[in-house]
Design a protein around this motif. Structure first.
Motif, PDB file in Angstrom:
ATOM      1  N   GLN A   1      -3.206   9.074 -11.802  1.00  0.00           N
ATOM      2  CA  GLN A   1      -1.986   9.164 -10.993  1.00  0.00           C
ATOM      3  C   GLN A   1      -1.551   7.835 -10.377  1.00  0.00           C
ATOM      4  O   GLN A   1      -0.365   7.582 -10.233  1.00  0.00           O
ATOM      5  CB  GLN A   1      -2.186  10.197  -9.869  1.00  0.00           C
ATOM      6  N   VAL A   2      -2.502   7.020  -9.961  1.00  0.00           N
ATOM      7  CA  VAL A   2      -2.169   5.729  -9.341  1.00  0.00           C
ATOM      8  C   VAL A   2      -2.990   4.630 -10.024  1.00  0.00           C
ATOM      9  O   VAL A   2      -3.864   4.003  -9.404  1.00  0.00           O
ATOM     10  CB  VAL A   2      -2.399   5.746  -7.806  1.00  0.00           C
ATOM     11  N   PRO A   3      -2.747   4.392 -11.306  1.00  0.00           N
ATOM     12  CA  PRO A   3      -3.569   3.441 -12.072  1.00  0.00           C
ATOM     13  C   PRO A   3      -3.548   2.018 -11.532  1.00  0.00           C
ATOM     14  O   PRO A   3      -4.563   1.318 -11.586  1.00  0.00           O
ATOM     15  CB  PRO A   3      -2.971   3.511 -13.485  1.00  0.00           C
ATOM     16  N   GLU A   4      -2.395   1.576 -10.995  1.00  0.00           N
ATOM     17  CA  GLU A   4      -2.323   0.209 -10.475  1.00  0.00           C
ATOM     18  C   GLU A   4      -3.242   0.048  -9.273  1.00  0.00           C
ATOM     19  O   GLU A   4      -3.966  -0.950  -9.157  1.00  0.00           O
ATOM     20  CB  GLU A   4      -0.879  -0.132 -10.096  1.00  0.00           C
ATOM     21  N   GLU A   5      -3.223   1.039  -8.375  1.00  0.00           N
ATOM     22  CA  GLU A   5      -4.091   0.973  -7.202  1.00  0.00           C
ATOM     23  C   GLU A   5      -5.563   1.057  -7.612  1.00  0.00           C
ATOM     24  O   GLU A   5      -6.428   0.404  -7.025  1.00  0.00           O
ATOM     25  CB  GLU A   5      -3.751   2.111  -6.229  1.00  0.00           C
TER      26      GLU A   5
ATOM     27  N   MET B   1       0.851  -1.203   0.000  1.00  0.00           N
ATOM     28  CA  MET B   1       0.000   0.000   0.000  1.00  0.00           C
ATOM     29  C   MET B   1       0.883   1.248   0.000  1.00  0.00           C
ATOM     30  O   MET B   1       1.836   1.336   0.767  1.00  0.00           O
ATOM     31  CB  MET B   1      -0.902   0.005   1.246  1.00  0.00           C
ATOM     32  N   LYS B   2       0.560   2.215  -0.858  1.00  0.00           N
ATOM     33  CA  LYS B   2       1.335   3.444  -0.891  1.00  0.00           C
ATOM     34  C   LYS B   2       1.008   4.296   0.323  1.00  0.00           C
ATOM     35  O   LYS B   2      -0.105   4.318   0.825  1.00  0.00           O
ATOM     36  CB  LYS B   2       1.029   4.236  -2.167  1.00  0.00           C
ATOM     37  N   ASP B   3       2.023   5.016   0.802  1.00  0.00           N
ATOM     38  CA  ASP B   3       1.829   5.941   1.900  1.00  0.00           C
ATOM     39  C   ASP B   3       0.875   7.055   1.464  1.00  0.00           C
ATOM     40  O   ASP B   3       1.001   7.607   0.373  1.00  0.00           O
ATOM     41  CB  ASP B   3       3.185   6.537   2.307  1.00  0.00           C
ATOM     42  N   GLN B   4      -0.079   7.408   2.340  1.00  0.00           N
ATOM     43  CA  GLN B   4      -1.078   8.411   1.978  1.00  0.00           C
ATOM     44  C   GLN B   4      -0.430   9.742   1.645  1.00  0.00           C
ATOM     45  O   GLN B   4      -0.811  10.417   0.686  1.00  0.00           O
ATOM     46  CB  GLN B   4      -2.082   8.594   3.120  1.00  0.00           C
ATOM     47  N   GLY B   5       0.568  10.132   2.439  1.00  0.00           N
ATOM     48  CA  GLY B   5       1.258  11.398   2.175  1.00  0.00           C
ATOM     49  C   GLY B   5       1.926  11.408   0.816  1.00  0.00           C
ATOM     50  O   GLY B   5       1.891  12.409   0.092  1.00  0.00           O
ATOM     51  N   GLU B   6       2.511  10.277   0.456  1.00  0.00           N
ATOM     52  CA  GLU B   6       3.178  10.161  -0.846  1.00  0.00           C
ATOM     53  C   GLU B   6       2.179  10.304  -1.983  1.00  0.00           C
ATOM     54  O   GLU B   6       2.409  11.021  -2.965  1.00  0.00           O
ATOM     55  CB  GLU B   6       3.884   8.806  -0.946  1.00  0.00           C
ATOM     56  N   VAL B   7       1.039   9.604  -1.849  1.00  0.00           N
ATOM     57  CA  VAL B   7       0.011   9.671  -2.888  1.00  0.00           C
ATOM     58  C   VAL B   7      -0.562  11.080  -2.961  1.00  0.00           C
ATOM     59  O   VAL B   7      -0.804  11.620  -4.040  1.00  0.00           O
ATOM     60  CB  VAL B   7      -1.108   8.648  -2.619  1.00  0.00           C
ATOM     61  N   LYS B   8      -0.761  11.701  -1.794  1.00  0.00           N
ATOM     62  CA  LYS B   8      -1.321  13.054  -1.767  1.00  0.00           C
ATOM     63  C   LYS B   8      -0.401  14.034  -2.498  1.00  0.00           C
ATOM     64  O   LYS B   8      -0.857  14.849  -3.304  1.00  0.00           O
ATOM     65  CB  LYS B   8      -1.531  13.495  -0.319  1.00  0.00           C
ATOM     66  N   LYS B   9       0.901  13.922  -2.241  1.00  0.00           N
ATOM     67  CA  LYS B   9       1.858  14.796  -2.932  1.00  0.00           C
ATOM     68  C   LYS B   9       1.834  14.530  -4.426  1.00  0.00           C
ATOM     69  O   LYS B   9       1.888  15.450  -5.244  1.00  0.00           O
ATOM     70  CB  LYS B   9       3.270  14.564  -2.379  1.00  0.00           C
ATOM     71  N   GLN B  10       1.761  13.257  -4.776  1.00  0.00           N
ATOM     72  CA  GLN B  10       1.752  12.874  -6.186  1.00  0.00           C
ATOM     73  C   GLN B  10       0.523  13.446  -6.886  1.00  0.00           C
ATOM     74  O   GLN B  10       0.606  13.963  -8.005  1.00  0.00           O
ATOM     75  CB  GLN B  10       1.760  11.354  -6.301  1.00  0.00           C
ATOM     76  N   ILE B  11      -0.613  13.362  -6.220  1.00  0.00           N
ATOM     77  CA  ILE B  11      -1.850  13.865  -6.813  1.00  0.00           C
ATOM     78  C   ILE B  11      -1.827  15.383  -6.899  1.00  0.00           C
ATOM     79  O   ILE B  11      -2.270  15.972  -7.880  1.00  0.00           O
ATOM     80  CB  ILE B  11      -3.067  13.383  -5.997  1.00  0.00           C
TER      81      ILE B  11
END
Length: 275
Positions: free
Chosen positions: A148-152, A1-11
């Motif tokens: 941004q997170v197609p695999e997820e 699972m990706k870190d929420q902070g990481e995904v948030k920054k990415q988005i």
């Protein structure tokens, strides 16, 4: 699972939405300035001829029951308002991507917009166009997640199907947050008004909406109605229960639905050119 902070920054970087954020941010700053005129904002949008054409096309769509053809961005701003045109700027580019790769979600989004407009008109709200745009934007977080997170996103869809749960529940299992949270992050980043951001964040839980409870209740109901109609596909085949809070806020009676659905069906019949 990706870190929420990481995904948030990415988005927040929204790399796959290249020109959109800059334009929206400029419009936001201009709208906040009391000295800004409709002509000033129109000139900014008009710098991008393709974007202008898309906004005018949507402004003249069956969504908006305007009595005459809108022929300029300035006219669209005067008739529909700053926030509506700002929402159309947002959707025009994003939904181009949806129409290419997420047809079901695009159909669901315009269906929800049409349903929100039908409810708002029935309630004789002065902000019908803005409520309609809130319906159009309500699942924008799903678009960004898919980009941004197609695999997820694929894992979320697979889990929802496997466990026969909603996309919303599967998001929580895979990401520990949902497309509604993503909608809030985008709203903050793009400085959207509460009338648009609250429905994006709370359309699944309208009892939590404090800034724009009525608009959120309308989008919540519209989402349910359009799912029940089977128009489009938002990630799962389920029709969620209607919030008692939303029902009480809107003060609708069962017989009101006949009129709302008749209005909605007439709009959906004319949607073919906008799909």
């Amino acid at each position: 699972m990706k870190d929420q902070g990481e995904v948030k920054k990415q988005i927040r970087r929204i790399k796959n939405l290249p020109t959109l954020p800059g334009i929206v941010q400029k419009i936001s700053r201009m709208v906040e300035n009391p000295k800004t005129s409709s002509a000033d904002v129109a000139r900014l949008i008009a710098q991008d001829q393709v974007l202008s054409a898309k906004v005018l096309r949507m402004a003249n769509s069956p969504f908006f029951a305007v009595s005459r053809k809108i022929s300029s961005i300035t006219q669209a701003l005067v008739i529909l308002g700053f926030n509506v045109v700002k929402g159309l700027v947002l959707t025009s580019s994003v939904f181009d991507m949806m129409k290419q790769s997420m047809v079901g979600l695009w159909e669901h989004s315009i269906g929800c917009a049409a349903a929100a407009g039908a409810v708002a008109r029935h309630l004789d709200r002065p902000d019908t166009e803005e409520v309609l745009v809130a319906g159009l934007l309500h699942d924008l977080g799903k678009v960004v997640l898919s980009l941004q997170v197609p695999e997820e996103t694929t894992r979320i869809l697979d889990l929802a199907k496997e466990k026969e749960i909603s996309f919303y529940e599967a998001e929580r299992e895979i990401l520990d947050f949902t497309h509604s949270d993503v909608g809030l992050w985008l709203s903050e980043h793009w400085n959207l008004p509460l009338a648009l951001s609250d429905p994006m964040l709370h359309h699944h839980q309208p009892d939590r909406a404090k800034g724009a409870p009525e608009q959120t209740a309308i989008v919540h109901l519209a989402d349910i109605v359009i799912r029940a109609r089977g128009f489009g596909f938002s990630g799962d085949p389920f029709v969620p229960p209607l919030s008692q809070t939303a029902w009480e806020i809107l003060k609708l009676q069962t017989q009101d639905f006949d009129l709302i659905l008749a209005d909605l069906d007439s709009k959906l019949l004319n949607m073919a050119d906008y799909l």
